[in-house]
Design a protein around this motif. Sequence first.
Motif, PDB file in Angstrom:
ATOM      1  N   ARG A 144       1.283 -34.117 -65.862  1.00  0.00           N
ATOM      2  CA  ARG A 144       1.199 -34.291 -67.311  1.00  0.00           C
ATOM      3  C   ARG A 144       2.368 -35.117 -67.863  1.00  0.00           C
ATOM      4  O   ARG A 144       2.288 -35.607 -68.991  1.00  0.00           O
ATOM      5  CB  ARG A 144       1.168 -32.926 -68.002  1.00  0.00           C
ATOM      6  CG  ARG A 144      -0.071 -32.101 -67.697  1.00  0.00           C
ATOM      7  CD  ARG A 144      -1.302 -32.660 -68.378  1.00  0.00           C
ATOM      8  NE  ARG A 144      -2.457 -31.804 -68.146  1.00  0.00           N
ATOM      9  CZ  ARG A 144      -3.464 -32.082 -67.330  1.00  0.00           C
ATOM     10  NH1 ARG A 144      -3.444 -33.225 -66.647  1.00  0.00           N
ATOM     11  NH2 ARG A 144      -4.473 -31.253 -67.182  1.00  0.00           N
ATOM     12  N   HIS A 182       0.832 -27.861 -66.586  1.00  0.00           N
ATOM     13  CA  HIS A 182      -0.303 -27.946 -65.666  1.00  0.00           C
ATOM     14  C   HIS A 182       0.115 -27.779 -64.210  1.00  0.00           C
ATOM     15  O   HIS A 182      -0.657 -27.277 -63.398  1.00  0.00           O
ATOM     16  CB  HIS A 182      -0.993 -29.301 -65.846  1.00  0.00           C
ATOM     17  CG  HIS A 182      -2.122 -29.536 -64.882  1.00  0.00           C
ATOM     18  ND1 HIS A 182      -3.238 -28.732 -64.847  1.00  0.00           N
ATOM     19  CD2 HIS A 182      -2.314 -30.470 -63.920  1.00  0.00           C
ATOM     20  CE1 HIS A 182      -4.064 -29.165 -63.900  1.00  0.00           C
ATOM     21  NE2 HIS A 182      -3.529 -30.219 -63.327  1.00  0.00           N
ATOM     22  N   THR A 183       1.319 -28.175 -63.876  1.00  0.00           N
ATOM     23  CA  THR A 183       1.713 -28.239 -62.476  1.00  0.00           C
ATOM     24  C   THR A 183       2.643 -27.107 -62.065  1.00  0.00           C
ATOM     25  O   THR A 183       2.479 -26.507 -61.004  1.00  0.00           O
ATOM     26  CB  THR A 183       2.398 -29.591 -62.180  1.00  0.00           C
ATOM     27  OG1 THR A 183       1.558 -30.647 -62.646  1.00  0.00           O
ATOM     28  CG2 THR A 183       2.624 -29.766 -60.686  1.00  0.00           C
ATOM     29  N   THR A 235      -6.589 -25.851 -70.715  1.00  0.00           N
ATOM     30  CA  THR A 235      -7.128 -25.916 -69.354  1.00  0.00           C
ATOM     31  C   THR A 235      -7.351 -24.504 -68.843  1.00  0.00           C
ATOM     32  O   THR A 235      -6.434 -23.674 -68.856  1.00  0.00           O
ATOM     33  CB  THR A 235      -6.172 -26.666 -68.411  1.00  0.00           C
ATOM     34  OG1 THR A 235      -6.084 -28.039 -68.826  1.00  0.00           O
ATOM     35  CG2 THR A 235      -6.672 -26.628 -66.974  1.00  0.00           C
ATOM     36  N   GLN A 255      -8.175 -22.401 -65.647  1.00  0.00           N
ATOM     37  CA  GLN A 255      -8.265 -22.369 -64.187  1.00  0.00           C
ATOM     38  C   GLN A 255      -9.189 -21.210 -63.836  1.00  0.00           C
ATOM     39  O   GLN A 255      -8.753 -20.087 -63.632  1.00  0.00           O
ATOM     40  CB  GLN A 255      -6.884 -22.190 -63.567  1.00  0.00           C
ATOM     41  CG  GLN A 255      -6.874 -22.396 -62.065  1.00  0.00           C
ATOM     42  CD  GLN A 255      -5.473 -22.248 -61.487  1.00  0.00           C
ATOM     43  OE1 GLN A 255      -4.595 -21.694 -62.112  1.00  0.00           O
ATOM     44  NE2 GLN A 255      -5.291 -22.747 -60.279  1.00  0.00           N
ATOM     45  N   TYR A 263      -0.229 -27.722 -75.517  1.00  0.00           N
ATOM     46  CA  TYR A 263      -1.005 -27.479 -74.302  1.00  0.00           C
ATOM     47  C   TYR A 263      -0.892 -26.031 -73.834  1.00  0.00           C
ATOM     48  O   TYR A 263       0.193 -25.445 -73.857  1.00  0.00           O
ATOM     49  CB  TYR A 263      -0.504 -28.407 -73.204  1.00  0.00           C
ATOM     50  CG  TYR A 263      -1.236 -28.313 -71.886  1.00  0.00           C
ATOM     51  CD1 TYR A 263      -2.412 -29.020 -71.672  1.00  0.00           C
ATOM     52  CD2 TYR A 263      -0.748 -27.536 -70.841  1.00  0.00           C
ATOM     53  CE1 TYR A 263      -3.079 -28.953 -70.464  1.00  0.00           C
ATOM     54  CE2 TYR A 263      -1.408 -27.460 -69.626  1.00  0.00           C
ATOM     55  CZ  TYR A 263      -2.574 -28.171 -69.443  1.00  0.00           C
ATOM     56  OH  TYR A 263      -3.229 -28.109 -68.240  1.00  0.00           O
ATOM     57  N   GLU A 322      -2.377 -23.638 -70.462  1.00  0.00           N
ATOM     58  CA  GLU A 322      -3.155 -23.504 -69.229  1.00  0.00           C
ATOM     59  C   GLU A 322      -3.249 -22.035 -68.866  1.00  0.00           C
ATOM     60  O   GLU A 322      -2.242 -21.317 -68.828  1.00  0.00           O
ATOM     61  CB  GLU A 322      -2.522 -24.291 -68.083  1.00  0.00           C
ATOM     62  CG  GLU A 322      -3.284 -24.156 -66.779  1.00  0.00           C
ATOM     63  CD  GLU A 322      -3.351 -25.454 -65.984  1.00  0.00           C
ATOM     64  OE1 GLU A 322      -3.748 -25.394 -64.810  1.00  0.00           O
ATOM     65  OE2 GLU A 322      -3.031 -26.516 -66.531  1.00  0.00           O
ATOM     66  N   TYR A 379       3.591 -23.679 -62.908  1.00  0.00           N
ATOM     67  CA  TYR A 379       3.294 -22.487 -63.696  1.00  0.00           C
ATOM     68  C   TYR A 379       3.915 -21.241 -63.070  1.00  0.00           C
ATOM     69  O   TYR A 379       3.280 -20.195 -62.930  1.00  0.00           O
ATOM     70  CB  TYR A 379       1.791 -22.319 -63.904  1.00  0.00           C
ATOM     71  CG  TYR A 379       0.894 -22.765 -62.775  1.00  0.00           C
ATOM     72  CD1 TYR A 379       0.462 -21.883 -61.804  1.00  0.00           C
ATOM     73  CD2 TYR A 379       0.463 -24.088 -62.703  1.00  0.00           C
ATOM     74  CE1 TYR A 379      -0.374 -22.293 -60.785  1.00  0.00           C
ATOM     75  CE2 TYR A 379      -0.372 -24.518 -61.687  1.00  0.00           C
ATOM     76  CZ  TYR A 379      -0.793 -23.610 -60.728  1.00  0.00           C
ATOM     77  OH  TYR A 379      -1.619 -24.032 -59.715  1.00  0.00           O
TER      78      TYR A 379
END
Length: 360
Positions: free
Chosen positions: A352, A306-307, A14, A16, A293, A295, A309
């Motif tokens: 996630r 994802h949430t 992902t 950003q 994963y 990000e 960080y």
Amino acid sequence: MTNILQNQLPLWVTLQLTDACNLRCKMCYEWGENGAYHGKKLDRLEKEVVFRVIDECLPVKPYFALFGGEPMMYPWFDEVVHRIRKGGARVDIPTNGMFLKRKAEKLLESAPNRIWVSLDGPQHINDEQRGEGVYEAVQEGVETLFELRESRGLKEPKIGYTFIVTPLTHLYIQGFFEQCLDLDKVDHISIEFQTFATEDEHERHRRLFKRLFDVPDTACAEGMVAPLHQFSMMDFKAIESQIAWVEKECQKRGIYFVCYPKTISANNYRAYFNKDYQNLEDRRDKCHFPWIYMEVAANGDVTPCHTFYDYSIGNVNEQSVQEIWRGYKMQELRRGLRGEGGLFPICGSCARYYADPNKR
């Protein structure tokens, strides 16, 4: 689990692209009422850095997602999508939908695989949560993109919706999909529940990350905090029946459907909003995402979450993807996660946590 542990590069990436967003959706953990981005210096990734990250990941053809802020506000958005697709990888775009009309032509040229448009109910409900005039502008953009795609006989980008279940929207799920949309024009649907953490979860998370990783501040996690009483008046039976209706319609029409949490059950939803993990039917005992994963935040910081960080395992402005993925900080985080039994105290509040790593 063996194959996951052997991944030499992330399988889900992902990016950003930018912190900037043109909306202030009330429940958003970035720019919402309690979001972590207020007062924050806005960052964005340099185009050359994004291209390098993409190229370094392409040998394993990962699944890419472009995130924000609002990803379509990124100046080189179309070039990034084109780079990924030219490299033979998939890319999805979650978006607030406000730029769909003006970018419709470019979206057909760059051809992301799927566009996930965020709307949360009929006009008056959606606009109370996301802002006045948003519903009408988004639906106009969706229609423009759909008509252009159909007129040219194209199959992509697929167009679908993400609906966030909150105390405000939870009685309007079925009504939105049944009365506000033409489902014959919808390719995919995601129904997701508002992500939030209790003050206790955040405090235990803060103390743990200070002890394990010497993290001085957990602002991202703090931006997720919401009181349990905020969700106490929700009708979980009504949520169950509405989501069951949507799932049935999707099955009947061949629409790709995902729901987080996955199990459609009033008791499951009650457990979710009460933070009653012991009775959560979709409860997990470990998180696999640090092994698959990556990000990349708009300032270049990298995390496997994802949430939350707040702990960076590296920065793409200074290191290659392989250096970060195989580096000491990533190994340290994985060891810390194993040491806590596979989950950190706040993991159940992450979007996630409920995602199937194999369903993207």
